[in-house]
Scaffold this active site. Structure first.
Site, PDB file in Angstrom:
ATOM      1  N   SER A 121     -34.897   4.679  11.163  1.00 25.76           N
ATOM      2  CA  SER A 121     -34.880   5.761  12.138  1.00 25.76           C
ATOM      3  C   SER A 121     -35.642   5.316  13.373  1.00 25.76           C
ATOM      4  CB  SER A 121     -35.523   7.024  11.554  1.00 25.76           C
ATOM      5  OG  SER A 121     -35.497   8.092  12.480  1.00 25.76           O
ATOM      6  N   HIS A 176     -33.987  12.409   4.808  1.00 25.53           N
ATOM      7  CA  HIS A 176     -34.594  12.473   6.145  1.00 25.53           C
ATOM      8  C   HIS A 176     -33.599  13.042   7.158  1.00 25.53           C
ATOM      9  CE1 HIS A 176     -34.897  10.562  10.158  1.00 25.53           C
ATOM     10  NE2 HIS A 176     -36.212  10.562  10.013  1.00 25.53           N
ATOM     11  N   ASN A 177     -32.363  12.547   7.123  1.00 33.24           N
ATOM     12  CA  ASN A 177     -31.366  13.014   8.081  1.00 33.24           C
ATOM     13  C   ASN A 177     -30.902  14.433   7.783  1.00 33.24           C
ATOM     14  OD1 ASN A 177     -31.638  10.414   9.052  1.00 33.24           O
ATOM     15  ND2 ASN A 177     -29.461  10.136   9.404  1.00 33.24           N
ATOM     16  N   GLU A 180     -33.430  16.504   9.338  1.00 33.95           N
ATOM     17  CA  GLU A 180     -33.176  16.454  10.787  1.00 33.95           C
ATOM     18  C   GLU A 180     -32.093  17.450  11.193  1.00 33.95           C
ATOM     19  OE1 GLU A 180     -30.642  13.292  13.145  1.00 33.95           O
ATOM     20  OE2 GLU A 180     -32.590  12.433  12.594  1.00 33.95           O
TER      21      GLU A 180
END
Length: 301
Positions: A121, A176-177, A180
């Protein structure tokens, strides 16, 4: 270290530059001749084929892939596998699905080639700020590659970590995404509410700026939101069409498989899909049903 960088798009080219700034020697490969030429102007070498790239690297080789997830990653790895020898290492720094990573790792293990997955990232800011890297792989192999991760990270001891065995890096990056997605959706909805309150004539950029300092919702995403609103306060020329690159879908699939409720991430994915429906049959049918049961008027196209 000597590193072969496969894929010289925005992320790959910037990572190659950061590695060179840290003293590593980089040889790049991309099908695009212009991308290779641009990297050479930064001081790197490049090659116009995978065999030439592999030949240019001293054994044991380290090759880092920054190519799109899916078929392109598979085809690149299939072409690369017969060119490598026992003791070489492949790092997949793209957004691959972790189950694909597990399959690929087994394939390379059959030739005694180490396979490391690195969820990465940082986007276009990574060259200057460093990258957040979620690394999966054998502990000894990752330790041997430590200097690469330390160079790419925001600091030697921050912004990167071996999170577990092979596959875990892409798994953590997937979640994580997904997070997001939810954060972006919350910001987008909040600013949409502010924008709709016409009687206050609110300055959205100014509000984003004040929230950046001391507020409990401050974040790098908010910094970028403030940036976007300063450049284009009315978001002129931007279509209300939001792409998803797969990680949100995979996160929702995993949540369902593990019986973990994830309503925010799931709904943020649904909103992205909805943004692409310019001729919504579902909305038309909703209007028709309201007319049928309540005689409510139908707005004509």
């Amino acid at each position: 270290m000597n590193i072969g960088m496969i894929g010289l798009g925005r992320m790959g080219a910037n990572m190659a530059q950061r590695l060179m700034q840290g003293g590593h020697q980089v040889v790049g490969f991309d099908l695009n001749a212009q991308a290779r030429s641009e990297l050479e102007t930064k001081g790197a070498q490049s090659r116009d084929s995978l065999p030439a790239l592999v030949t240019a690297l001293a054994a044991p080789r380290v090759l880092w892939l920054m190519v799109p997830a899916g078929e392109i990653t598979d085809s690149t790895l299939n072409a690369l596998l017969p060119l490598l020898n026992a003791g070489d290492t492949v790092i997949d720094g793209g957004n691959s699905y972790y189950k694909d990573t597990l399959r690929r790792a087994r394939q390379f293990a059959g030739k005694d080639i180490a396979y490391v997955d690195c969820g990465t990232s940082g986007g276009v800011w990574g060259l200057a700020e460093g990258y957040s890297m979620m690394v999966g792989g054998d502990e000894a192999v990752v330790e041997r590659l430590r200097s690469i991760f330390e160079t790419l990270a925001p600091g030697k001891d921050k912004g990167w970590s071996r999170v577990g065995p092979v596959g875990s890096g892409h798994y953590v990056k997937m979640v994580h995404n997904g997070i997001e997605y939810g954060m972006m959706q919350a910001y987008a909805e909040g600013f949409a509410i502010l924008q709709q309150k016409k009687e206050f004539a609110l300055d959205l950029h100014a509000i984003a700026e004040l929230w950046r300092y001391g507020s409990v919702i401050r974040s790098w995403l908010l910094d970028l939101t403030a940036d976007a609103l300063q450049k284009n306060p009315q978001l002129s020329g931007i279509a209300p069409y939001v792409v998803d690159s797969g990680e949100g879908r995979w996160t929702v699939d995993e949540a369902i498989e593990l019986n973990v409720p994830a309503p925010v991430i799931t709904q943020s994915l649904i909103e992205r899909l909805r943004s692409r429906d310019k001729d919504s049959f579902a909305d038309k049918l909703l209007s028709a049903m309201r007319n049928e049961f309540g005689g409510h008027p139908i707005k004509k196209e």
